[in-house]
Design an enzyme around this catalytic site. Structure first.
Site, PDB file in Angstrom:
ATOM      1  CG  ASP A   1       4.846  23.194  18.943  1.00 46.57           C
ATOM      2  OD1 ASP A   1       5.233  22.471  18.293  1.00 46.57           O
ATOM      3  OD2 ASP A   1       5.082  24.384  19.068  1.00 46.57           O
TER       4      ASP A   1
ATOM      5  CG  ASP B   1      10.817  20.631  19.897  1.00 51.84           C
ATOM      6  OD1 ASP B   1      11.594  19.899  20.563  1.00 51.84           O
ATOM      7  OD2 ASP B   1      10.682  20.431  18.722  1.00 51.84           O
TER       8      ASP B   1
END
Length: 235
Positions: free
Chosen positions: A27, A29
């Site tokens: 991932d 953010d």
């Protein structure tokens, strides 16, 4: 399965653990960076995975950027990502439609990044940006939609993060979805986005839920579909 604290492993055990995987999906953010600041040592870790012969992918359900824009951000923050390593929901939406041989137009309530990814696959779309249509209302009566043109060749409604989502846009999206053959796609369903300073803003999921409620249909969610696409080697 038994959970193991990786920090409790010896260096030899950590290397053995890493070697047990062929591919890593990370991932972005809050994992690789916070705002414009990379997480300490994150760029080095991702580079070392490649040196170990591993495949890596960067995944984000944020549909506000194209893959090209993500690569620019990665490079700015010290990562050495390539475009074919980035899996964003804007791109995944376009890729999904291309994979199923979609040949109609898309009604899009979302960022221009989604339109640009659709354009790259030769998929036409309408709806990006503000909808300036103003429904009329009679005194004390409901809103009346007159002269609203619904195009006959819309084959999918796509909902992403849209700062310009409005009552007319929801009405048009739901009207297209009256056709059971019209696809209903959401980039993701994160309901809210926490912002520094205590501010919380509605996420894409809030917008999707509004259209789901009115259309009485459930959207195909792209950040969930990613798993299926990877399993079928469609990416």
């Amino acid at each position: 399965m038994v959970l193991t604290n990786l920090m409790s492993l010896s260096n030899v055990e950590k290397i053995k653990f890493l070697k047990s995987f062929d591919c890593f999906i990370c991932d972005c953010d809050g994992v690789l960076w916070h705002g414009r600041e990379p997480v300490s040592k994150a760029p080095e870790v991702l580079k070392n995975l490649v040196l170990m012969g591993k495949r890596r992918f960067y995944f984000s359900n944020n549909s506000a950027l194209t893959r090209k824009q993500y690569v620019e951000k990665f490079n700015t923050l010290g990562f050495d990502a390539e475009e074919n390593e980035v899996l964003s929901t804007a791109w995944l939406t376009a890729k999904y439609l291309k994979n199923i041989k979609f040949n109609k137009k898309v009604y899009l309530a979302g960022a221009i990044s989604i339109k640009e990814e659709l354009d790259a696959f030769g998929i036409e779309s309408i709806g990006v940006g503000p909808d300036n249509y103003e429904p009329k209302s009679s005194p004390g009566g409901p809103l009346v939609f007159k002269d609203v043109e619904l195009l006959p060749d819309i084959g999918a409604v796509v909902i992403g993060y849209d700062l310009f989502l409005s009552y007319p846009k929801i009405a048009k999206a739901c009207s297209y979805l009256n056709n059971p053959e019209c696809l209903f796609i959401a980039t993701n369903k994160d309901e809210k986005i926490p912002i520094a300073g205590g501010l919380t803003v509605p996420g894409t999921g809030t917008l999707v839920t509004a259209v789901e409620a009115c259309s009485e249909r459930k959207a195909e969610v792209m950040d969930v579909t990613l798993t299926l696409c990877l399993a079928n080697k469609e990416i």
